[in-house]
Structures are given as structure tokens and as C-alpha cells.
Design a protein around this motif. Structure first.
Motif, PDB file in Angstrom:
ATOM      1  N   LEU A  29      29.660 -29.608  11.370  1.00 39.73           N
ATOM      2  CA  LEU A  29      29.018 -28.619  12.233  1.00 39.73           C
ATOM      3  C   LEU A  29      27.519 -28.681  11.995  1.00 39.73           C
ATOM      4  N   VAL A  30      26.784 -29.088  13.019  1.00 38.90           N
ATOM      5  CA  VAL A  30      25.332 -29.232  12.930  1.00 38.90           C
ATOM      6  C   VAL A  30      24.695 -28.303  13.959  1.00 38.90           C
ATOM      7  N   LEU A  31      24.021 -27.267  13.455  1.00 43.21           N
ATOM      8  CA  LEU A  31      23.365 -26.286  14.309  1.00 43.21           C
ATOM      9  C   LEU A  31      21.895 -26.145  13.939  1.00 43.21           C
ATOM     10  N   GLY A  32      21.310 -27.180  13.369  1.00 42.72           N
ATOM     11  CA  GLY A  32      19.933 -27.125  12.904  1.00 42.72           C
ATOM     12  C   GLY A  32      18.921 -27.093  14.035  1.00 42.72           C
ATOM     13  N   ASN A  33      17.759 -26.507  13.713  1.00 42.37           N
ATOM     14  CA  ASN A  33      16.594 -26.493  14.602  1.00 42.37           C
ATOM     15  C   ASN A  33      16.892 -25.862  15.963  1.00 42.37           C
ATOM     16  N   ASN A  34      17.519 -24.691  15.926  1.00 43.63           N
ATOM     17  CA  ASN A  34      17.855 -23.994  17.168  1.00 43.63           C
ATOM     18  C   ASN A  34      17.166 -22.653  17.338  1.00 43.63           C
ATOM     19  N   LEU A  55      22.640 -25.778   8.939  1.00 41.74           N
ATOM     20  CA  LEU A  55      22.030 -24.633   9.621  1.00 41.74           C
ATOM     21  C   LEU A  55      20.523 -24.627   9.386  1.00 41.74           C
ATOM     22  N   SER A  56      19.965 -25.789   9.106  1.00 39.54           N
ATOM     23  CA  SER A  56      18.548 -25.899   8.765  1.00 39.54           C
ATOM     24  C   SER A  56      17.645 -25.514   9.933  1.00 39.54           C
ATOM     25  N   GLU A  57      16.441 -25.136   9.579  1.00 37.87           N
ATOM     26  CA  GLU A  57      15.370 -24.850  10.531  1.00 37.87           C
ATOM     27  C   GLU A  57      15.782 -23.847  11.611  1.00 37.87           C
ATOM     28  N   ASN A  58      16.307 -22.730  11.155  1.00 40.59           N
ATOM     29  CA  ASN A  58      16.583 -21.587  12.013  1.00 40.59           C
ATOM     30  C   ASN A  58      15.819 -20.395  11.462  1.00 40.59           C
ATOM     31  N   SER A  59      16.072 -19.227  11.978  1.00 43.49           N
ATOM     32  CA  SER A  59      15.381 -18.014  11.527  1.00 43.49           C
ATOM     33  C   SER A  59      16.380 -16.969  11.065  1.00 43.49           C
ATOM     34  N   LEU A  60      17.382 -17.415  10.320  1.00 45.94           N
ATOM     35  CA  LEU A  60      18.368 -16.486   9.784  1.00 45.94           C
ATOM     36  C   LEU A  60      17.661 -15.587   8.775  1.00 45.94           C
ATOM     37  N   ASN A  61      18.122 -14.381   8.620  1.00 48.66           N
ATOM     38  CA  ASN A  61      17.451 -13.475   7.686  1.00 48.66           C
ATOM     39  C   ASN A  61      18.459 -12.652   6.904  1.00 48.66           C
ATOM     40  N   ASP A  62      19.386 -13.331   6.286  1.00 51.43           N
ATOM     41  CA  ASP A  62      20.428 -12.671   5.527  1.00 51.43           C
ATOM     42  C   ASP A  62      20.770 -13.529   4.314  1.00 51.43           C
ATOM     43  N   GLN A  75      31.007 -31.162   1.508  1.00 51.88           N
ATOM     44  CA  GLN A  75      30.256 -32.162   0.758  1.00 51.88           C
ATOM     45  C   GLN A  75      28.752 -31.974   0.911  1.00 51.88           C
ATOM     46  N   GLU A  76      28.331 -31.437   2.056  1.00 49.95           N
ATOM     47  CA  GLU A  76      26.896 -31.247   2.292  1.00 49.95           C
ATOM     48  C   GLU A  76      26.643 -29.904   2.963  1.00 49.95           C
ATOM     49  N   LEU A  77      25.734 -29.144   2.367  1.00 52.84           N
ATOM     50  CA  LEU A  77      25.306 -27.862   2.924  1.00 52.84           C
ATOM     51  C   LEU A  77      23.800 -27.905   3.053  1.00 52.84           C
ATOM     52  N   ASN A  78      23.313 -27.862   4.294  1.00 54.42           N
ATOM     53  CA  ASN A  78      21.883 -27.941   4.546  1.00 54.42           C
ATOM     54  C   ASN A  78      21.395 -26.601   5.087  1.00 54.42           C
ATOM     55  N   LEU A  79      20.673 -25.873   4.226  1.00 53.80           N
ATOM     56  CA  LEU A  79      20.069 -24.598   4.614  1.00 53.80           C
ATOM     57  C   LEU A  79      18.546 -24.681   4.527  1.00 53.80           C
ATOM     58  N   PHE A  80      18.002 -25.889   4.549  1.00 52.94           N
ATOM     59  CA  PHE A  80      16.554 -26.116   4.506  1.00 52.94           C
ATOM     60  C   PHE A  80      15.853 -25.271   5.560  1.00 52.94           C
ATOM     61  N   SER A  81      14.889 -24.491   5.130  1.00 50.12           N
ATOM     62  CA  SER A  81      14.053 -23.705   6.046  1.00 50.12           C
ATOM     63  C   SER A  81      14.877 -22.917   7.068  1.00 50.12           C
ATOM     64  N   SER A  82      16.010 -22.395   6.618  1.00 47.97           N
ATOM     65  CA  SER A  82      16.914 -21.686   7.536  1.00 47.97           C
ATOM     66  C   SER A  82      16.650 -20.191   7.604  1.00 47.97           C
ATOM     67  N   GLY A  83      15.867 -19.682   6.657  1.00 41.77           N
ATOM     68  CA  GLY A  83      15.595 -18.250   6.628  1.00 41.77           C
ATOM     69  C   GLY A  83      16.554 -17.451   5.767  1.00 41.77           C
ATOM     70  N   GLN A  99      28.255 -32.233  -2.753  1.00 47.23           N
ATOM     71  CA  GLN A  99      27.429 -33.296  -3.312  1.00 47.23           C
ATOM     72  C   GLN A  99      25.963 -33.117  -2.980  1.00 47.23           C
ATOM     73  N   ASN A 100      25.662 -32.595  -1.790  1.00 45.36           N
ATOM     74  CA  ASN A 100      24.286 -32.427  -1.335  1.00 45.36           C
ATOM     75  C   ASN A 100      24.068 -30.979  -0.918  1.00 45.36           C
ATOM     76  N   LEU A 101      23.096 -30.344  -1.556  1.00 43.96           N
ATOM     77  CA  LEU A 101      22.755 -28.956  -1.265  1.00 43.96           C
ATOM     78  C   LEU A 101      21.261 -28.883  -1.025  1.00 43.96           C
ATOM     79  N   PHE A 102      20.873 -28.517   0.194  1.00 42.93           N
ATOM     80  CA  PHE A 102      19.463 -28.457   0.569  1.00 42.93           C
ATOM     81  C   PHE A 102      19.067 -27.000   0.765  1.00 42.93           C
ATOM     82  N   LEU A 103      18.262 -26.494  -0.156  1.00 41.69           N
ATOM     83  CA  LEU A 103      17.835 -25.095  -0.112  1.00 41.69           C
ATOM     84  C   LEU A 103      16.315 -24.959  -0.112  1.00 41.69           C
ATOM     85  N   HIS A 104      15.595 -26.057   0.004  1.00 40.21           N
ATOM     86  CA  HIS A 104      14.144 -25.965  -0.054  1.00 40.21           C
ATOM     87  C   HIS A 104      13.580 -25.220   1.163  1.00 40.21           C
TER      88      HIS A 104
END
Length: 112
Positions: A29-34, A55-62, A75-83, A99-104
Motif C-alpha cells: 500500500l503506497v499512499l505517499g505524497n498525497n 504514508l510518506s510526505e503527507n500531513s498526518l498529525n497524530d 517488511q517496510e514502513l515508510n513514514l518519512f515526513s508524514s506528520g 527490515q526498513n523503517l523510515f521515520l526521518h
């Protein structure tokens, strides 16, 4: 359906559709940059077959939901710049195949 990629669309100010949680066979499930706002829907707790969630590059606030502990195939969770913000939930350690966790570029606190 096992793959849903809806990245880089113009959903600025809209919430992540909770109905996606009904697609329980999803593996990718790829919902990045929306431009999505608010939180990750609780219905996503049903997506236990996910291997990749972006869910990267969104404006979530929770906070990051605690239901990720049930994502045994993740295996991969991308929350980069997700808010997402708050504490990193200890339950995230339950995603034992992660294996891959992106939280920057997120204002998160705590340790895993």
C-alpha cells in the motif's frame, strides 16, 4: 487485489480513506505524497497482510497507531515526513519482519 499504489496525487486536505482498510488482501500500500491530513485510519488494523506501507510526505498529525504489532508480514514502513508525531509505540517491535523503517523528518520521541 494485493497492490495499491496511489502516490503523488492531489488529495490536499483530505483524510486517508478508511475504506482502504477493507482491502484485507493488500500486501503493498503506497499512499505517499498525497497531502492527506489527520490520522492513519483505525480500519488499517485489518491490513495484517501488508509487507510494505508507505504514508510518506503527507500531513498526518497524530501518533503512530499501536496496531502495527499485528503486522507480522510488514517488511517496510515508510513514514518519512508524514506528520506523525508523539512517542514511538513499543508495539511497533511486534512487527517482527520489519527490515526498513523510515521515520526521518517526523517529530517523534522515544526508543524502539
Amino acid at each position: 487485489m494485493t497492490v495499491l499504489r496511489l502516490s503523488s496525487n492531489d488529495y490536499d486536505g483530505e483524510e486517508v480513506p478508511a475504506t482502504i482498510g477493507n482491502l484485507i488482501s493488500l500486501e503493498v500500500l503506497v499512499l505517499g505524497n498525497n497531502g492527506y491530513v489527520n490520522s492513519i485510519p483505525l480500519s488499517f488494523a485489518q491490513l495484517v497482510n501488508l509487507e510494505i506501507l508507505d504514508l510518506s510526505e503527507n500531513s498526518l498529525n497524530d501518533n503512530i497507531p499501536t496496531f502495527f504489532e499485528n503486522y507480522k508480514s510488514l517488511q517496510e514502513l515508510n513514514l518519512f515526513s508524514s506528520g506523525v508525531n508523539g512517542e514511538i509505540p513499543q508495539e511497533l517491535a511486534g512487527a517482527t519482519n520489519l527490515q526498513n523503517l523510515f521515520l526521518h523528518r517526523t517529530p517523534l520521541r522515544g526508543l524502539m
